[in-house]
Structure formats: C-alpha cells, structure tokens
Motif scaffolding. Structure first.
Motif, short mmCIF file in Angstrom:
data_model
loop_
_atom_site.label_atom_id
_atom_site.label_comp_id
_atom_site.label_asym_id
_atom_site.label_seq_id
_atom_site.Cartn_x
_atom_site.Cartn_y
_atom_site.Cartn_z
N GLU A 682 0.83 -1.20 0.00
CA GLU A 682 0.00 0.00 0.00
C GLU A 682 0.87 1.26 0.00
O GLU A 682 0.45 2.30 -0.51
N GLN A 683 2.06 1.19 0.59
CA GLN A 683 2.96 2.34 0.59
C GLN A 683 3.22 2.84 -0.83
O GLN A 683 3.24 4.03 -1.10
N TRP A 684 3.40 1.91 -1.77
CA TRP A 684 3.75 2.31 -3.14
C TRP A 684 2.58 2.21 -4.11
O TRP A 684 2.46 3.03 -5.03
N MET A 685 1.72 1.21 -3.91
CA MET A 685 0.63 0.97 -4.87
C MET A 685 -0.67 1.68 -4.49
O MET A 685 -1.60 1.76 -5.28
N GLY A 686 -0.74 2.18 -3.26
CA GLY A 686 -1.87 2.99 -2.85
C GLY A 686 -3.05 2.20 -2.32
O GLY A 686 -3.08 0.97 -2.31
N TRP A 687 -4.04 2.95 -1.86
CA TRP A 687 -5.29 2.43 -1.32
C TRP A 687 -6.39 3.43 -1.65
O TRP A 687 -6.15 4.64 -1.63
N PRO A 688 -7.59 2.97 -1.95
CA PRO A 688 -8.01 1.57 -2.03
C PRO A 688 -7.39 0.87 -3.24
O PRO A 688 -6.81 1.51 -4.12
#
Length: 818
Positions: A682-688
């Motif tokens: 999630e740090q690099w690919m994001g959320w949601p």
C-alpha cells in the motif's frame, strides 16, 4: 572432488566449461582474506579522546589503539603475549594475528581487557544456539587470563527472527504494569480498560475508563504517563481484519507426518486497526476522547509522546493511502487537537523513518526543539528531501533550512544549544573531485556528512573524497573517523578534527595487491541517460577473472527494484556473489532505475501505483549504452534474477519486456502486490486497491511469457506468502506455458538450500550459453559451503552479499504483523 568429477563432463562439453565451473566454485577461497589494512569501525573508549579498532593483516587481524589528542596510534596490546595467555586458559591455538575475538572492553582503567570466546569457533562469527560462550579477562601487564563468566550461546546466538515478523511479544497472560515517572503509581489494562493503582497495591486499583470493550479495547503498549505523573494518554483500538496465512510443513524434522501452522499477515485492502487517542486526568478520574476530525482515516496513529512540561502530547497520523501525514498535538487539559505539521502528496509519502543506509531509509524525520516550541521536519515538498523549521506553537513555517538539487538522507544529531544540525546528504556534488585524475562526476548516491545552522547558514562539510563515506564521532564530537571507499577504490580510514576538518592521522589504507594477483578485477561503474534523456542512471559491471574482450558474453542482471531504497553496491568488496556467477561465462550487472529511492522526488515517483515498471525503460537503455560502447556485451542474450521484490521484478522482466530479457530466475517473489504484506505494497501501490494492482501483477500477465523462467518458492516463507508464487504457477499452467518450478521444503524467505544457487546458475548456463550443465546426480557435488551449493541456510549464496536489503522489506509494519 569437483575437478575429477567434471572430467567426464568435459569430454562432452569442452575445457572452457570445466574451467568456468572450477573458477566459480573457488571464488570465495581465492579472493577471501586478501584485503589488508582494512579497518573495522572504531570503538571510542568512555569519554576519552581514544579509541581502538581492528584491522586486517595477511593471515588474520590486529588491534590498534589511537590517541586522538596526541595524534598517535600503536598496537592495542602485545598480541603474541595475549595469544599465549588465552591459550593457557582455553587450550586453544590462537596466534598473534588469529586472536579468538573481534571485540573487547577495556577494564581496570585500561590495565586489562574482557572479551568472549568460544561458541562460534572463529572471531566475529555468529554464536550457535546452545553453544557455550566463555568470558575472559586478561591483564595487559602480565598477560595472565582468567575466566570471569559464562553465557549460554542460545541467548546470544538466537539469530534473526523470520523476516516476515519479529520475535514473539510478551506473555499476554502475565500482568503488565507501567509505573508513573514519580514511582508512586502504576497503570495497567483490566477488562479492556485503563486502571491505576498505588505502586504494588493491587487492592486499591481504580478504573479510569469504562468505555473499553473486547472490540474496542485500550492497549497496554500505548499507555504513556505524563512527566508530572498527573495524566495518562493511551490509544483505544478497534481491531482490523485478523488475516492468517496457513503453512504446510511437508517435511518437519521432528516427525514423519506434515504439520500445519498459521501466521498473522495483513494484506493490501484489509481493514486495519483504528487507534483513538484518549487522555486521562488521574486525580479527577476523568477522560477526554480526542475528536478524530484531524485523523479520520488512519493507516496508523503512532509515536504517542508527551511534552516535557506535561501540557500536551503529540502523535503522528498516517492516513490510509499515504498521501496525508500530520503531526498532531493534543492539549492535556481540554483534549483539543491541532495539526502542528501537515504533509501532503499526490503520489505517496515515504513515512518510514530515515536511517544511514541506502537500501532501506525512509523520508520522515522530526525533532522537537525546546519541548516543541519549534519543530524540525523533513519534507520532499520542493522535489528533494530537505529540512524545514516550524514554529511549534503556531504551526507556521519559519524557514527552509537546507535547499538545492540534492537530498538530506538522515539527521544524526541536533545541537539545540548551538542551533546546529549534523546530517548526512547525497547528490550535492556534480563535478570531478579535486585530485581525481578521472573526469567523472561524483556518484549522486555517495553519502557525505555535513552541519548547518537552523537558519540555513554555516553549511560545513566533514567529508570530501569522491566516495561513499561512513563517519563515527568521538563522544564529545571533537574528532571523527571517516572511512570511505567505492566499488572501484579500496577503503581508507582517517582521523579528522571537527573544528577545522583537518586530517589528524591516516589510520589505514587498504592494500589489494594479493587480491588483484588472483585475477580479480575492479567492478566498472557505468552511467547512461534514463528514459527522460536527461537523468543519469548508475550501475556496475562485473567481469569474469578470465575476461577476454575479443569474445562476446551473455549478460545477467541482478535486480531488486524495491522503492524503499537503492541497491547498487557503493562500497568496496570482492563482490563474490555476482563474481561467482560471472565466472560461469557471463557479464553480471546491477543498476538502479527510476522508481527506486535516494534521488529526486520525481525519480522516486515513477514507482507510484506502478511497481510493474521496476525502472525497466531505464535499465534497458543502460544495457544498450554499454553494448554500444563494448562489442563484447551481448544484449541478444540477457538474463535476470532476483529475490523477494527482485523475484517479482525478474519475472516481470520476461513478461513485460520479452523482446529484451530472455531468461529469468525468480526467488521468493511477491508476484502480485495484492497477495503481499500490507505496509510495503500500500505504501507504493496505494489504497483503495485499484486497477494498477492487476496491471503490475505477474499472475494476471503470466500468459505473456515467451522466454525461459524458473520460479523458486520456499515452503514456509514468512515474508512473502508462498501462494504468491503458486498463483503464478497456476496461471502459467492454465496458459499452457513451459517453466521450471523449484520448491524448497522447510525453507523460509530466500529458499536457502544446497541446490538453490546451483539450480539458478545451471539455468543460466543452459539457456544463455547453450551448454548442458553437469548431471549433479553423477558428478560429485562442489565442496559443501561453496558458492555453488549454499551459504548459511537463510538465502542462496549468490544473494548473501549482493542482496542484503531483502530484510528491509519488513521494517516499520504496524499493521501487518511483521
């Protein structure tokens, strides 16, 4: 013997292959111990301006004592007499240059030393579990030694916990109490709520809260007493999803039948813990639940800390998706919250704390000056990592402390009285160094040491040589030892004075004469332009010791493109990992493409929601630039290998760029970022979770395979869910693709085993050189411990030196159980 066993093989394949395997298997023995006068880190003695260090000599090591004030150095003791004294007690065979320890402590005002021997069997080695470690004290007057204590090696030598998680936590059934600063009271959790009692008086416990419940409980570890012992702050937690990864140990060592186990392992998209700060007045037995308007959607609320005068406490809010980060202060009297600092980003905020390494340093650092009246803060808001000074009362920016097209990497010390900051930075130099005959720019990844005033004036540089530096300060900061090197320059260690940065004493200058006599060659540093046509891309080239420029060589890239750091080696070593592979008839390279860290923010942002990119457009241009310069560099035969994130990258290479990469070996890969640990992904690919996850997935893109692929999976990987690899396998099978799968029973992350590195090597020999490797079922195996078999069982030997950053994937994980 390997040599005899390869004789039959040579008849079918030719003498070159035999010689290549023999050289590869002897890299460590040929190159090991042949760098002399290479100093270990200095050990300052108490508060004195004296220190000792160990330095390598031919056949072993010696210890040196330095008096910084007198600018002198001498042997730390009589090595021969000490060896004799040790042997009298241990019945050992120590010599003056093979003393059985690597570190010691001065005692009796310098008249004696203490150290530990035994267990590992050699100086500096890890202590085996259960081994006895003997503590000796030796007089430096008569060199008589005596045993002073024994320690159980099972404690000292327990080794690292699994990379996917830390050591077990405290026994939750045992009572836990947190004493107040004045020692009169203690706080604890009972029935999910916060209680206090007079120290040691169980019968007089008083509840401070009544709103805690099983699904919304106060956490003991978050309890923080105010310095005046009158108030308490704590988090009340609504737990997130308790995801478990299930493992099957097919071949346990203690029984015949398989075993199953499970491990807490949160993944991207999972519900996370929600921590709400609450402040208690102990005497009034009252509480304020802090309004969450400033922290509505936390990935984590953390670093709860009181102001020294007890007026307030602070915590840091890391918003889910990592695009908002706030330092929040809560008034202890009212429970009212305010944002002291707010950081925002359209891509991501690298929230991990900074450190002095290149392979795993974050971009967040904070220092509260004068109990929070001012705050020093690290930010990349202007495109580079720099220090800013805030008014801690108003939250207004006072001034930017550092600025320029270079990066503050880490802050070592803040001198509040002098209003000075000691920091490490990289990228400040863009031209050749004075005295350096080669017309080259300084590598922008080289770390240098500086000092600057709070107002941005008085920038002082402590390191200047065009190399990677490591500085160790004296306790009073009047002196420092600067050790520097490059991949193509042996280490130099110097003692310098802080006040004027002048050289006090040259400590050591490494001698590699015997190393180069083996045929070993310096790695070549190579740069080319990246995809934008302007940014320099840096890497290294490793040649075999029998390199012949009239021949052509297939190329193998060692990849790890994790955005948490940069990974091309910058300091001197024999590079035995990559050299072993090169000796099999390859050119081995390593390069940092865009998307990795330690450059500009724009360089790093290439990874945002785009881990599948892995810098390949830059890497391929870099390869092509080398091929344009060197005819022997054959980019029609390019292989690639990597572990962990490098496992994802190497498979991605043959899926997304089959026109360039022909062969890949992928070990312990996190092939789909939805399957891997929550924090890192999630740090690099994001959320949601969005469509970018599928676009970068090796599972979803497996049908694109055209080249040759070997997948290696450890059965009990605690860092990356083994199913991540198995889902790639499933997709390849369904697409009717050919590939090779290697499963290592009982292995953890990295799949260490006697065959892991060997199978990788042979895979490249077969598909890049067109040579069938030996039948190891017939040919005797290489000597155990050789680089063609295995190392210490943690990960395969070729990665042991070249890939130390794999462990950095698992730090700073408050939400994943890692």
């Amino acid at each position: 013997m390997l040599v005899l066993g390869l004789t039959a093989y040579v008849g079918a394949q030719g003498g070159d292959a035999r010689a290549d395997y023999e050289r590869a298997n002897t890299v460590a023995s040929r190159t090991g111990g042949k760098v002399y006068h290479q100093a270990d880190a200095p050990n300052w003695i108490g508060t004195e301006a004296k220190f000792w260090y160990r330095t390598s000599v031919k056949g072993g090591n010696e210890f040196v004592l330095v008096d910084a004030a007198a600018a002198t150095k001498a042997p730390a003791f009589d090595h021969a007499k000490l060896a004799a004294g040790i042997n009298t007690v241990t019945q050992g065979t120590a010599t003056a240059i093979t003393l059985p320890f690597s570190t010691f402590t001065y005692t009796d005002n310098g008249a004696a030393i203490e150290f530990s021997v035994g267990g590992a069997g050699r100086a500096g080695a890890a202590v085996a579990a259960g081994a006895q470690v003997t503590r000796l004290r030796c007089s430096l007057v008569d060199y008589k030694c005596q045993t002073v204590a024994s320690q159980n090696g099972g404690v000292q030598g327990a080794g690292r916990a699994g990379r996917g998680g830390g050591a077990p936590g405290p026994n939750q059934d045992a009572p836990q109490f947190k004493p107040s600063p004045d020692g009169k009271s203690e706080a604890f959790i009972q029935n999910f709520n916060v209680f206090v009692r007079p120290a040691g008086k169980a019968a007089e416990a008083t509840a401070l809260s009544w709103d805690g419940s099983e699904g919304n409980a106060y956490t003991f570890n978050s309890i923080q007493w105010a310095p005046d012992s009158k108030k308490i702050a704590a988090f009340r937690r609504v737990p997130g999803y308790n995801r478990q990864v299930t493992y099957v140990a097919s071949s346990p060592t203690d029984q015949l039948q398989p075993k199953t186990s499970s491990r807490f392992y949160r993944k991207p998209g999972d519900t996370v813990d929600i921590d709400t700060p609450v402040v208690f007045d102990v005497a009034a037995k009252s509480q304020f639940v802090v309004n969450n308007a400033l922290f509505p959607n936390p990935y984590a609320n953390q670093r709860l800390e009181w102001r020294k005068d007890s007026r307030a406490f602070t915590f840091e809010y890391n918003q889910r998706g990592h695009q908002v980060y706030r330092v929040i202060e809560v008034d202890a009297a009212t429970g009212k919250a305010r944002a002291v600092i707010e950081e925002t980003s359209k891509t991501f905020i690298d929230y991990s704390r900074t450190n002095a390494t290149l392979n795993g340093s974050g971009r967040t650092w904070r220092f509260d000056v004068n109990d929070g009246k001012e705050v020093l803060w690290l930010s990349e808001r202007d495109g580079w990592s720099h220090i800013y000074l805030y008014d801690g009362v108003t939250g207004q920016l006072k001034n930017q402390v550092t600025k320029g097209n270079w990066a503050v990497h880490h802050v070592e010390k803040v001198d509040e009285a002098k209003r000075q900051i000691y920091f490490i930075a990289n990228g400040m130099d863009s031209g050749p160094e004075a005295g350096d005959s080669r017309a080259v720019r300084q590598d922008p990844y080289f770390l240098n040491w500086f000092r600057i005033n709070f107002d941005g004036t008085g920038l002082t540089r402590f390191t200047s040589a065009g190399a990677m530096h490591n500085v160790t300060w004296s306790p009073d900061q009047q002196y420092y030892v600067d050790t520097y090197s490059r991949v193509d320059m042996p280490p130099v260690s110097e003692l310098r004075r802080t006040s004027d940065q002048k050289l006090v004493l040259e400590l050591e200058k490494a001698d590699i004469t015997d190393l180069t006599a083996t045929g070993w060659q310096m790695p070549e540093v190579f740069t080319s332009k990246g995809r934008d046509g302007t940014t320099d891309i840096w890497g290294v080239i490793i040649r075999p010791t029998n390199f012949d420029p009239s021949k052509t060589y297939p190329v193998i890239e060692n990849i790890y493109a994790g955005p948490q750091g940069s990974f091309v080696p910058k300091t001197f070593s024999a590079q035995t990992g990559m050299l072993t592979l090169a000796e099999l008839g390859f050119i081995v390279v390593q390069v940092d493409g865009m998307g990795t860290a330690n450059r500009s923010r724009a360089f790093h942002d290439m990874a945002a929601k785009n881990l599948g990119d892995a810098g390949f457009p830059d890497r391929i241009l870099w390869h092509k630039a080398i091929a344009a310069k060197y005819p022997w560099y054959d980019i029609t035969r390019v292989g690639i290998y990597g572990t962990s994130a490098g496992g994802q990258n190497s498979t991605g290479a043959v899926l997304f760029h089959p026109e360039f990469y022909k062969v890949a070996v992928s070990n312990s890969g996190c092939h789909d970022n939805r399957m891997d640990k929550i924090w890192w992904n999630e740090q690099w690919m994001g959320w949601p979770i969005g469509p970018e996850y599928a676009a970068s997935s090796n599972v979803d893109n497996a049908a694109k395979l055209q080249g040759h692929l070997m997948l290696v999976v450890p059965e009990l990987d605690t860092n990356v869910d083994p199913s991540s690899t198995m889902q790639v396998v499933n997709a390849l099978v369904r697409a009717s693709k050919e590939f090779e799968l290697v499963v290592i029973p009982g292995a953890d992350h990295g799949a260490g085993s006697p065959i892991t590195a060997r199978k990788r090597n042979d895979f490249f020999v077969r598909y890049l050189r067109g040579i069938e490797p030996p039948n190891w079922n017939v040919v005797p195996l290489p000597t155990p411990g050789g680089l063609l078999s295995t190392d210490d069982g943690s990960w395969s030997a070729l990665d042991a030196e070249a890939m130390p950053w794999v462990a950095s994937e698992t730090f700073m994980c408050p939400q994943c159980g890692s």
